[in-house]
Design a protein around this motif. Structure first.
Motif, PDB file in Angstrom:
ATOM      1  N   UNK A 122       0.861  -1.025  -0.062  1.00 52.94           N
ATOM      2  CA  UNK A 122       0.011   0.035   0.057  1.00 52.94           C
ATOM      3  C   UNK A 122       0.850   1.307   0.049  1.00 52.94           C
ATOM      4  N   UNK A 123       1.965   1.201   0.734  1.00 47.37           N
ATOM      5  CA  UNK A 123       2.884   2.149   0.821  1.00 47.37           C
ATOM      6  C   UNK A 123       4.173   1.655   0.791  1.00 47.37           C
ATOM      7  N   UNK A 124       4.938   1.497  -0.473  1.00 43.95           N
ATOM      8  CA  UNK A 124       6.357   0.751  -0.507  1.00 43.95           C
ATOM      9  C   UNK A 124       7.469   1.433   0.043  1.00 43.95           C
ATOM     10  N   UNK A 125       8.020   1.042   1.286  1.00 47.49           N
ATOM     11  CA  UNK A 125       9.097   1.483   1.825  1.00 47.49           C
ATOM     12  C   UNK A 125      10.407   0.761   1.816  1.00 47.49           C
ATOM     13  N   UNK A 126      10.258  -0.492   1.919  1.00 48.77           N
ATOM     14  CA  UNK A 126      11.492  -1.279   1.941  1.00 48.77           C
ATOM     15  C   UNK A 126      11.608  -2.067   0.536  1.00 48.77           C
ATOM     16  N   UNK A 127      12.994  -2.573   0.427  1.00 53.12           N
ATOM     17  CA  UNK A 127      13.273  -2.944  -0.563  1.00 53.12           C
ATOM     18  C   UNK A 127      13.504  -4.510  -0.475  1.00 53.12           C
ATOM     19  N   UNK A 128      12.564  -5.489  -0.429  1.00 58.04           N
ATOM     20  CA  UNK A 128      12.701  -6.790  -0.083  1.00 58.04           C
ATOM     21  C   UNK A 128      12.778  -7.778  -1.272  1.00 58.04           C
ATOM     22  N   UNK A 129      11.958  -7.231  -2.322  1.00 57.17           N
ATOM     23  CA  UNK A 129      12.002  -8.257  -3.361  1.00 57.17           C
ATOM     24  C   UNK A 129      13.194  -8.028  -4.455  1.00 57.17           C
ATOM     25  N   UNK A 130      13.685  -9.008  -4.981  1.00 57.89           N
ATOM     26  CA  UNK A 130      15.015  -8.721  -5.826  1.00 57.89           C
ATOM     27  C   UNK A 130      15.092  -9.823  -6.964  1.00 57.89           C
ATOM     28  N   UNK A 131      15.739  -9.440  -8.052  1.00 61.23           N
ATOM     29  CA  UNK A 131      15.810 -10.282  -9.121  1.00 61.23           C
ATOM     30  C   UNK A 131      17.403 -10.149  -9.618  1.00 61.23           C
ATOM     31  N   UNK A 132      18.241 -11.196  -9.062  1.00 66.58           N
ATOM     32  CA  UNK A 132      19.688 -11.130  -9.352  1.00 66.58           C
ATOM     33  C   UNK A 132      19.810 -12.049 -10.566  1.00 66.58           C
ATOM     34  N   UNK A 133      21.011 -11.497 -11.123  1.00 66.39           N
ATOM     35  CA  UNK A 133      21.368 -12.232 -12.608  1.00 66.39           C
ATOM     36  C   UNK A 133      22.551 -12.457 -13.054  1.00 66.39           C
ATOM     37  N   UNK A 134      22.823 -13.390 -13.785  1.00 71.09           N
ATOM     38  CA  UNK A 134      24.187 -13.507 -14.538  1.00 71.09           C
ATOM     39  C   UNK A 134      23.908 -13.894 -16.021  1.00 71.09           C
ATOM     40  N   UNK A 135      24.654 -13.351 -16.806  1.00 68.64           N
ATOM     41  CA  UNK A 135      24.462 -13.569 -18.348  1.00 68.64           C
ATOM     42  C   UNK A 135      23.289 -13.101 -19.049  1.00 68.64           C
ATOM     43  N   UNK A 136      22.984 -11.835 -18.259  1.00 65.66           N
ATOM     44  CA  UNK A 136      21.738 -11.067 -18.800  1.00 65.66           C
ATOM     45  C   UNK A 136      21.973  -9.600 -18.656  1.00 65.66           C
ATOM     46  N   UNK A 137      21.394  -8.724 -19.302  1.00 72.44           N
ATOM     47  CA  UNK A 137      21.187  -7.456 -18.985  1.00 72.44           C
ATOM     48  C   UNK A 137      19.980  -7.195 -18.820  1.00 72.44           C
ATOM     49  N   UNK A 138      19.747  -6.139 -17.605  1.00 77.84           N
ATOM     50  CA  UNK A 138      18.336  -5.861 -17.503  1.00 77.84           C
ATOM     51  C   UNK A 138      17.964  -4.591 -18.395  1.00 77.84           C
ATOM     52  N   UNK A 139      16.915  -4.898 -19.018  1.00 76.52           N
ATOM     53  CA  UNK A 139      16.460  -3.553 -19.919  1.00 76.52           C
ATOM     54  C   UNK A 139      15.287  -2.796 -19.161  1.00 76.52           C
ATOM     55  N   UNK A 140      14.401  -3.529 -18.441  1.00 73.01           N
ATOM     56  CA  UNK A 140      13.246  -2.456 -18.050  1.00 73.01           C
ATOM     57  C   UNK A 140      13.050  -3.548 -16.306  1.00 73.01           C
ATOM     58  N   UNK A 141      13.036  -2.560 -15.523  1.00 73.53           N
ATOM     59  CA  UNK A 141      12.620  -3.478 -14.062  1.00 73.53           C
ATOM     60  C   UNK A 141      11.681  -2.509 -13.426  1.00 73.53           C
ATOM     61  N   UNK A 142      10.436  -2.721 -12.871  1.00 70.96           N
ATOM     62  CA  UNK A 142       9.563  -1.914 -12.264  1.00 70.96           C
ATOM     63  C   UNK A 142       8.982  -2.705 -11.092  1.00 70.96           C
ATOM     64  N   UNK A 143       8.699  -2.143 -10.153  1.00 72.77           N
ATOM     65  CA  UNK A 143       7.731  -2.684  -9.004  1.00 72.77           C
ATOM     66  C   UNK A 143       6.394  -2.351  -9.565  1.00 72.77           C
ATOM     67  N   UNK A 144       5.258  -3.127  -9.493  1.00 69.51           N
ATOM     68  CA  UNK A 144       3.996  -3.071  -9.986  1.00 69.51           C
ATOM     69  C   UNK A 144       3.227  -2.343  -8.788  1.00 69.51           C
ATOM     70  N   UNK A 145       2.931  -1.199  -8.904  1.00 68.71           N
ATOM     71  CA  UNK A 145       2.376  -0.557  -7.945  1.00 68.71           C
ATOM     72  C   UNK A 145       0.879  -0.030  -8.258  1.00 68.71           C
ATOM     73  N   UNK A 146       0.054   0.523  -7.255  1.00 73.14           N
ATOM     74  CA  UNK A 146      -1.137   1.196  -7.688  1.00 73.14           C
ATOM     75  C   UNK A 146      -2.327  -0.103  -7.790  1.00 73.14           C
ATOM     76  N   UNK A 147      -3.424   0.194  -8.281  1.00 75.08           N
ATOM     77  CA  UNK A 147      -4.564  -0.981  -8.250  1.00 75.08           C
ATOM     78  C   UNK A 147      -4.254  -1.644  -9.657  1.00 75.08           C
ATOM     79  N   UNK A 148      -4.339  -2.931  -9.395  1.00 73.78           N
ATOM     80  CA  UNK A 148      -5.023  -3.833  -8.386  1.00 73.78           C
ATOM     81  C   UNK A 148      -3.841  -4.119  -7.441  1.00 73.78           C
ATOM     82  N   UNK A 149      -2.401  -3.915  -7.598  1.00 78.79           N
ATOM     83  CA  UNK A 149      -1.434  -4.500  -7.054  1.00 78.79           C
ATOM     84  C   UNK A 149      -1.505  -4.148  -5.584  1.00 78.79           C
ATOM     85  N   UNK A 150      -1.832  -3.068  -5.146  1.00 85.44           N
ATOM     86  CA  UNK A 150      -1.811  -2.354  -3.925  1.00 85.44           C
ATOM     87  C   UNK A 150      -2.747  -3.193  -2.938  1.00 85.44           C
TER      88      UNK A 150
END
Length: 245
Positions: free
Chosen positions: A201-229
């Motif tokens: 509902x009001x993200x403050x902590x950075x708990x969820x992650x995606x670590x990788x090897x052999x890839x380049x991250x192009x786009x990354x975003x937390x899904x906020x707002x409705x319906x996710x919140x």
């Protein structure tokens, strides 16, 4: 498979953050809209006979099967917490064949049952779904277990994605990932900082992650707002990862 769309999501056993409403159908609809190639799920219920008798609309099949449905024909599930009336754990849903899967117990003490779900997805991409403990000393021991799993089960140089709920609110594990494993965290690579994902509902902590090897991250975003919140206590984390040659 030049670009992989990846989603990591702690689904809170299908309930909203207050545990008042059972929202698994809405969770399924929402993750379908994202249409990721690989979905890493935490707190997925495999069976719960107590809820089955009391919760209106309870899904009797494993939640991972219900969420996979016809969109992700390949899936794996690992029991972490086992109790008299059922069990829950991690799951991986994939549009590509899962050729091998193993759940590894990394529980440090009996009241906090945790695991690593390790799968191999064609064509030879290693993926690990993680849900680590709430205590700092617990997570440090679990990180050492993760190191051992990578050393013994993941070939050197093989493409690797480790995603999930790390409960690493102070960033201590993140520093060890960079120092000991030389892995890139997708949000840091794409945006310069870890994504805030908790509470939804009001993200403050950075708990969820995606670590990788052999890839380049192009786009990354937390899904906020409705319906996710309104669905879970965590935001889902989405990434587009380009497979390097």
């Amino acid at each position: 498979m030049s670009v992989l769309r990846v989603l990591s999501y702690n689904v809170h056993k299908g309930f909203c953050s207050s545990n008042r409403f059972y929202l698994l159908e809405k969770i399924r609809e929402s993750i379908r809209q994202v249409d990721a190639d690989i979905v890493f799920l935490q707190e997925v219920v495999g069976e719960n006979t107590r809820h089955a008798s009391k919760v209106v609309g309870w899904v009797n099949e494993g939640q991972f099967e219900y969420l996979a449905d016809t969109v992700w024909p390949h899936f794996a599930y690992g029991k972490n917490a086992v109790y008299d009336h059922g069990h829950h754990g991690n799951a991986i849903l994939s549009k590509y064949p899962i050729v091998n899967s193993e759940n590894i117990d990394i529980s440090v003490y009996s009241r906090s049952q945790r695991g690593l779900l390790v799968s191999v997805i064609q064509p030879g991409i290693y993926v690990i779904c993680v849900h680590m403990g709430l205590l700092g000393w617990e997570r440090q021991k679990q990180f050492l277990q993760l190191l051992d799993v990578i050393e013994n089960k993941v070939p050197d140089g093989a493409p690797l994605i480790i995603a999930g709920d790390f409960n690493d609110w102070n960033g201590a594990l993140h520093r060890r990932f960079k120092r000991s494993l030389n892995l890139q965290e997708a949000a840091v690579q794409a945006n310069g900082k870890l994504a805030k994902t908790f509470p939804a509902k009001r993200p403050l902590l950075r708990l969820d992650r995606i670590y990788c090897r052999g890839f380049k991250a192009m786009t990354v975003k937390p899904l906020r707002g409705e319906p996710w919140r309104s669905l879970s206590d965590h935001c889902a984390l989405y990434a587009e990862l380009k497979l390097l040659e």
